[in-house]
Design a protein around this motif. Structure first.
Motif, PDB file in Angstrom:
ATOM      1  N   ARG A   1      -7.069 -12.575  20.763  1.00 60.02           N
ATOM      2  CA  ARG A   1      -5.663 -12.828  20.436  1.00 60.02           C
ATOM      3  C   ARG A   1      -4.835 -11.556  20.613  1.00 60.02           C
ATOM      4  NH1 ARG A   1      -3.361 -15.692  14.879  1.00 60.02           N
ATOM      5  NH2 ARG A   1      -1.160 -15.228  15.230  1.00 60.02           N
TER       6      ARG A   1
ATOM      7  N   LYS B   1      -0.101 -10.654  14.803  1.00 54.99           N
ATOM      8  CA  LYS B   1       0.809 -11.481  14.006  1.00 54.99           C
ATOM      9  C   LYS B   1       2.144 -10.778  13.776  1.00 54.99           C
ATOM     10  CE  LYS B   1      -2.672 -14.151  11.480  1.00 54.99           C
ATOM     11  NZ  LYS B   1      -3.271 -14.446  10.140  1.00 54.99           N
TER      12      LYS B   1
ATOM     13  N   ALA C   1       4.150 -10.989  16.976  1.00 55.88           N
ATOM     14  CA  ALA C   1       4.651 -12.343  17.227  1.00 55.88           C
ATOM     15  C   ALA C   1       5.840 -12.683  16.338  1.00 55.88           C
ATOM     16  CB  ALA C   1       3.535 -13.352  17.022  1.00 55.88           C
TER      17      ALA C   1
ATOM     18  N   ALA D   1      -1.777 -11.027  23.463  1.00 48.01           N
ATOM     19  CA  ALA D   1      -0.397 -10.698  23.079  1.00 48.01           C
ATOM     20  C   ALA D   1       0.245  -9.723  24.052  1.00 48.01           C
ATOM     21  CB  ALA D   1      -0.381 -10.118  21.673  1.00 48.01           C
TER      22      ALA D   1
END
Length: 339
Positions: free
Chosen positions: A143, A309, A312, A147
């Protein structure tokens, strides 16, 4: 409310026979959607959940050998949701209070883990799948890479710390099935990292994993404990349950302690209760030779998710996230120092 949550609410009301029953959404994330209706909780498991493996995990949770350790499911077969996600039902229990850290049940968590690790797996339903902790760590790295964040000290450190882990902790030698996306991510991670990885964890990997066939929770944190009755704590969330190295279940508290997020007295209470209840994953002396690799893996996993996170959401890291990223940076610097 997501479409999955709306489908789950409707399915739970149908199952309860009350189209207007009050329902509370407890979690609504891509990896888990949970709703409550009275004394029953319905969970939509992650997309791609293997139904055979889920059935085995449910059988383990319901088995007498795991009574008073794992919360047993409610035997009320729910059909899959229209989006294909599997649904299970559970009794409702009181979660750990997030605003009362002084009352956190670290002693109870240690005792429950020791008892879980001592369950004789030969007596459980099978075949038991592998504990999924290392695969979740690999997904966190995938992940972060997906990104495509600007290169920086923190990202380089997280990837370097990841590269220093032995293959089992990066999920690359697992024997259970993965979907194609997982396999591509894990293979790519393994190829990119092998040339950068020394033998820091290799000797421990070969010497100390003889007990890697214990029953493990796979994702232990305080959010995985509920009080089923007035005084009885149980472990919940079986999605990562399976055979593995029991040290992994101690790794997140160990990582928090090393990063300064878990008070020394709480760590001592947790580890002491685990050992007093017969837990062997940390040995009886210095626990770090056994916990080093899993704790590093959980540190890197948490740091990778924090960076992804935050990016994002377009926000800065919070205090706890910053502490875990700094811990990953220290791990990478140590690895560079020792060569």
């Amino acid at each position: 409310m997501s479409q999955t949550a709306a489908q789950l609410v409707a399915a739970l009301r149908r199952g309860r026979g009350d189209a207007t029953a009050e329902v509370t959404v407890l979690a609504d994330r891509p990896d888990a959607t949970v709703v409550r209706c009275g004394h029953v909780v319905a969970k939509a498991h992650p997309p791609g959940t293997d139904p055979a493996e889920l059935a085995v995990r449910l059988g383990v949770a319901a088995h007498p050998r795991c009574a008073e350790i794992l919360l047993p499911p409610v035997d009320d077969g729910m059909a899959a949701l229209p989006d294909g996600r599997r649904v299970t039902l559970w009794p409702y229990g009181e979660p750990v209070a997030p605003d009362a850290p002084e009352a956190a049940p670290w002693v109870e968590a240690g005792k429950l883990l020791a008892r879980l690790h001592a369950v004789p797996v030969a007596e459980l339903p099978g075949p038991l799948p592998a504990m999924r902790g290392p695969v979740k760590a690999a997904r966190a790295i995938a992940r972060l890479r997906a990104a495509e964040l600007p290169d920086g000290t923190a990202i380089r450190a997280v990837l370097h710390a990841w590269a220093g882990l032995p293959g089992w902790a990066r999920g690359v030698d697992r024997t259970d099935r993965t979907d194609r996306t997982d396999r591509v991510d894990l293979d790519r991670t393994d190829r990119r990292d092998d040339g950068d990885r020394g033998d820091h964890g290799g000797r421990r990997d070969r010497a100390d994993r003889q007990d890697a066939n214990s029953l493990c929770h796979g994702d232990l944190h305080l959010g995985q404990l509920i009080r089923h009755r007035a005084t009885d704590w149980r472990l919940i969330d079986i999605d990562d349950l399976g055979l593995g190295d029991p040290a992994w279940d101690l790794a997140r508290p160990a990582a928090w302690y090393a990063a300064g997020l878990l008070a020394p007295e709480d760590w001592d209470r947790f580890l002491g209760a685990y050992r007093a209840a017969g837990g062997s994953a940390a040995g009886q002396g210095d626990p770090w030779p056994r916990l080093d690799v899993p704790a590093r893996a959980l540190t890197v996993q948490t740091a990778a998710l924090a960076l992804a996170k935050a990016a994002a959401a377009g926000r800065a890291l919070d205090e706890a996230e910053e502490a875990m990223v700094e811990a990953a940076v220290r791990i990478a610097r140590y690895m560079e120092a020792v060569g």
